[in-house]
Design a protein around this motif. Sequence first.
Motif, PDB file in Angstrom:
ATOM      1  N   SER A 158      -6.112 -23.984  34.454  1.00  0.00           N
ATOM      2  CA  SER A 158      -6.625 -22.889  34.020  1.00  0.00           C
ATOM      3  C   SER A 158      -5.654 -21.956  34.176  1.00  0.00           C
ATOM      4  CB  SER A 158      -7.032 -22.359  34.698  1.00  0.00           C
ATOM      5  OG  SER A 158      -7.166 -20.697  34.932  1.00  0.00           O
ATOM      6  N   ASP A 159      -4.103 -21.228  33.774  1.00  0.00           N
ATOM      7  CA  ASP A 159      -3.062 -20.961  34.146  1.00  0.00           C
ATOM      8  C   ASP A 159      -2.926 -20.350  35.103  1.00  0.00           C
ATOM      9  OD1 ASP A 159      -1.062 -21.264  31.346  1.00  0.00           O
ATOM     10  OD2 ASP A 159      -1.535 -19.873  30.313  1.00  0.00           O
ATOM     11  N   ARG A 160      -4.341 -19.820  35.912  1.00  0.00           N
ATOM     12  CA  ARG A 160      -4.139 -18.699  36.593  1.00  0.00           C
ATOM     13  C   ARG A 160      -3.757 -19.823  37.854  1.00  0.00           C
ATOM     14  NH1 ARG A 160      -9.633 -15.657  35.965  1.00  0.00           N
ATOM     15  NH2 ARG A 160     -10.247 -17.604  35.122  1.00  0.00           N
ATOM     16  N   LYS A 161      -4.651 -20.954  37.665  1.00  0.00           N
ATOM     17  CA  LYS A 161      -3.871 -21.571  39.079  1.00  0.00           C
ATOM     18  C   LYS A 161      -2.521 -22.516  39.402  1.00  0.00           C
ATOM     19  CE  LYS A 161      -6.777 -24.832  41.675  1.00  0.00           C
ATOM     20  NZ  LYS A 161      -8.258 -24.553  42.101  1.00  0.00           N
ATOM     21  N   LEU A 162      -2.251 -21.967  38.308  1.00  0.00           N
ATOM     22  CA  LEU A 162      -0.218 -22.972  38.994  1.00  0.00           C
ATOM     23  C   LEU A 162       0.576 -21.249  38.573  1.00  0.00           C
ATOM     24  CD1 LEU A 162      -2.187 -24.713  36.345  1.00  0.00           C
ATOM     25  CD2 LEU A 162       0.215 -26.438  37.795  1.00  0.00           C
ATOM     26  N   THR A 163       1.822 -21.415  39.668  1.00  0.00           N
ATOM     27  CA  THR A 163       2.239 -20.767  39.761  1.00  0.00           C
ATOM     28  C   THR A 163       4.394 -21.445  40.114  1.00  0.00           C
ATOM     29  OG1 THR A 163       1.778 -19.081  40.479  1.00  0.00           O
ATOM     30  CG2 THR A 163       3.467 -18.356  40.732  1.00  0.00           C
ATOM     31  N   THR A 164       5.234 -21.390  38.748  1.00  0.00           N
ATOM     32  CA  THR A 164       5.982 -22.100  39.243  1.00  0.00           C
ATOM     33  C   THR A 164       7.843 -20.919  40.560  1.00  0.00           C
ATOM     34  OG1 THR A 164       6.527 -23.442  36.716  1.00  0.00           O
ATOM     35  CG2 THR A 164       8.143 -22.014  38.530  1.00  0.00           C
ATOM     36  N   ILE A 165       7.390 -21.586  41.390  1.00  0.00           N
ATOM     37  CA  ILE A 165       8.526 -21.244  42.267  1.00  0.00           C
ATOM     38  C   ILE A 165       9.514 -21.901  41.982  1.00  0.00           C
ATOM     39  CG2 ILE A 165       8.542 -20.489  44.547  1.00  0.00           C
ATOM     40  CD1 ILE A 165       5.957 -19.492  45.286  1.00  0.00           C
ATOM     41  N   TYR A 166      11.197 -21.952  42.239  1.00  0.00           N
ATOM     42  CA  TYR A 166      12.228 -22.441  41.918  1.00  0.00           C
ATOM     43  C   TYR A 166      12.066 -22.878  43.349  1.00  0.00           C
ATOM     44  CZ  TYR A 166      12.431 -21.771  36.633  1.00  0.00           C
ATOM     45  OH  TYR A 166      12.381 -21.794  35.424  1.00  0.00           O
ATOM     46  N   PRO A 167      12.697 -23.733  43.824  1.00  0.00           N
ATOM     47  CA  PRO A 167      13.485 -23.979  45.515  1.00  0.00           C
ATOM     48  C   PRO A 167      14.827 -23.506  45.968  1.00  0.00           C
ATOM     49  CG  PRO A 167      13.464 -26.352  43.767  1.00  0.00           C
ATOM     50  CD  PRO A 167      12.962 -25.454  43.094  1.00  0.00           C
ATOM     51  N   ILE A 283       9.293 -38.374  33.965  1.00  0.00           N
ATOM     52  CA  ILE A 283       9.775 -37.300  33.749  1.00  0.00           C
ATOM     53  C   ILE A 283      11.414 -36.432  34.939  1.00  0.00           C
ATOM     54  CG2 ILE A 283       8.054 -35.687  33.615  1.00  0.00           C
ATOM     55  CD1 ILE A 283       8.698 -34.601  31.023  1.00  0.00           C
ATOM     56  N   GLU A 284      11.911 -35.754  34.472  1.00  0.00           N
ATOM     57  CA  GLU A 284      12.913 -35.255  35.349  1.00  0.00           C
ATOM     58  C   GLU A 284      12.459 -33.633  35.450  1.00  0.00           C
ATOM     59  OE1 GLU A 284      15.197 -35.611  38.141  1.00  0.00           O
ATOM     60  OE2 GLU A 284      15.681 -36.901  36.483  1.00  0.00           O
ATOM     61  N   GLY A 285      11.857 -33.678  36.894  1.00  0.00           N
ATOM     62  CA  GLY A 285      10.603 -32.355  36.513  1.00  0.00           C
ATOM     63  C   GLY A 285      11.544 -30.970  37.697  1.00  0.00           C
ATOM     64  N   LEU A 286      12.726 -31.199  37.930  1.00  0.00           N
ATOM     65  CA  LEU A 286      14.114 -30.504  38.004  1.00  0.00           C
ATOM     66  C   LEU A 286      15.371 -30.588  37.833  1.00  0.00           C
ATOM     67  CD1 LEU A 286      14.489 -26.963  37.733  1.00  0.00           C
ATOM     68  CD2 LEU A 286      14.454 -27.431  40.316  1.00  0.00           C
ATOM     69  N   GLY A 287      15.643 -31.550  39.103  1.00  0.00           N
ATOM     70  CA  GLY A 287      16.548 -32.101  38.473  1.00  0.00           C
ATOM     71  C   GLY A 287      17.449 -31.086  39.799  1.00  0.00           C
ATOM     72  N   ILE A 288      17.303 -31.236  41.382  1.00  0.00           N
ATOM     73  CA  ILE A 288      17.807 -30.569  41.937  1.00  0.00           C
ATOM     74  C   ILE A 288      19.150 -31.076  42.197  1.00  0.00           C
ATOM     75  CG2 ILE A 288      17.936 -30.532  44.944  1.00  0.00           C
ATOM     76  CD1 ILE A 288      15.913 -29.465  44.231  1.00  0.00           C
TER      77      ILE A 288
END
Length: 373
Positions: A158-167, A283-288
């Motif tokens: 569900s959408d409600r189960k996930l949140t994006t928080i950038y490091p 896949i590249e998740g973000l690329g610190i």
Amino acid sequence: MKVCITSDVFLPEVGGIQVFTYELAKHLSLLDFVEVSVITFWDGKTVYEKINEKFSVVRLPKHDFVRRGIYLFRRLLEKRNYDVFHSTTLGFSSFVTAYFSKLYRKKSFVTIYGLDALQGYKIAKSRFLIKRTFNNVYHIISFSESTKLKVKDTYKLSDRKLTTIYPGVSVPKISQNLIEDLRQKLNLSKEDFVVLFVGRLIKRKGADDLIRAISMIQDNSVKLVVVGDGPEKESLIRLTNNLKIKDRVIFVGKVSYWDVFKFYKLADVFCMPSKYLKDEGDIEGLGIVFLEAQMYGVPVIGTNSGGIPEAIDNGKSGFIVPENDPKSIADKIMMLKNDAELRERMSKQAIRFVKKKFSWRNCVSKHLQLYER
């Protein structure tokens, strides 16, 4: 608030997750009302460490976890009476943490990066453990929107189960003397235009496309510095030889996490042209590395792959090019080399962009909002 962070990996072992876990715990502990314990699992004996008055580390024996580790882990949880549980790795620690948090009726969270969840889905045993973890945790925190959407679709969440928080991202200051020493060590002149790659030498990272891009550039002052090691190294060296540019490509090999930063400071441009290996779930998740390079004011070139577009202010702090497109990479390198004003504008915007979007203040604030929800 007492926060228990668990992780399968931690400093002094070097890596992006290890550093993120340490920095998150440290920044949380600087708040007046938060105490943090990091519980990590390793091959040694039980060790207790105190980082500051409100930040401690407990290392539990992984090899003896079933017989002794579970008992110690449970004793810790009962003694310290944590309010929140958060695992920063998806695996052994997250499975155990989610189970105990549910047992004690406490909120628990897990951070995902991309490869951990997507590659794990392809292995039956891992898929079972990950699904159980996702079911048991209160919330899932993703490093990028790209990872969030792919994991949501893959695991039917569900959408409600996930949140994006950038490091958050922070880098050390590097003296000019260190840069000059490094330039001499690599036999680079002040006239050389340095393109930097930092990463494991695996197919996903796309170092082969970057080498092909360098071969398309006729300007011999454009040099490529490759920092990292991995299974593709020998084939990349052969490719460099076959393209007759071995005098323009420097393979540095693996360096320590803290030594990497001086290479960013040396570079004129940073490039990691990653690609999505769909069959492997790689896949590249973000690329610190893009964020670290930009913190030093280095314009970056990345691909439209995974979370990379979220790490670049396209056209302002760097460029996003298609996957598997060495010609586009070569064109952007030469555009930056031939336009000093463009490089200067992008350099300034790169620092502003990362400081605004990837600050530790924002990262910690958003974690607290979830913990207290």
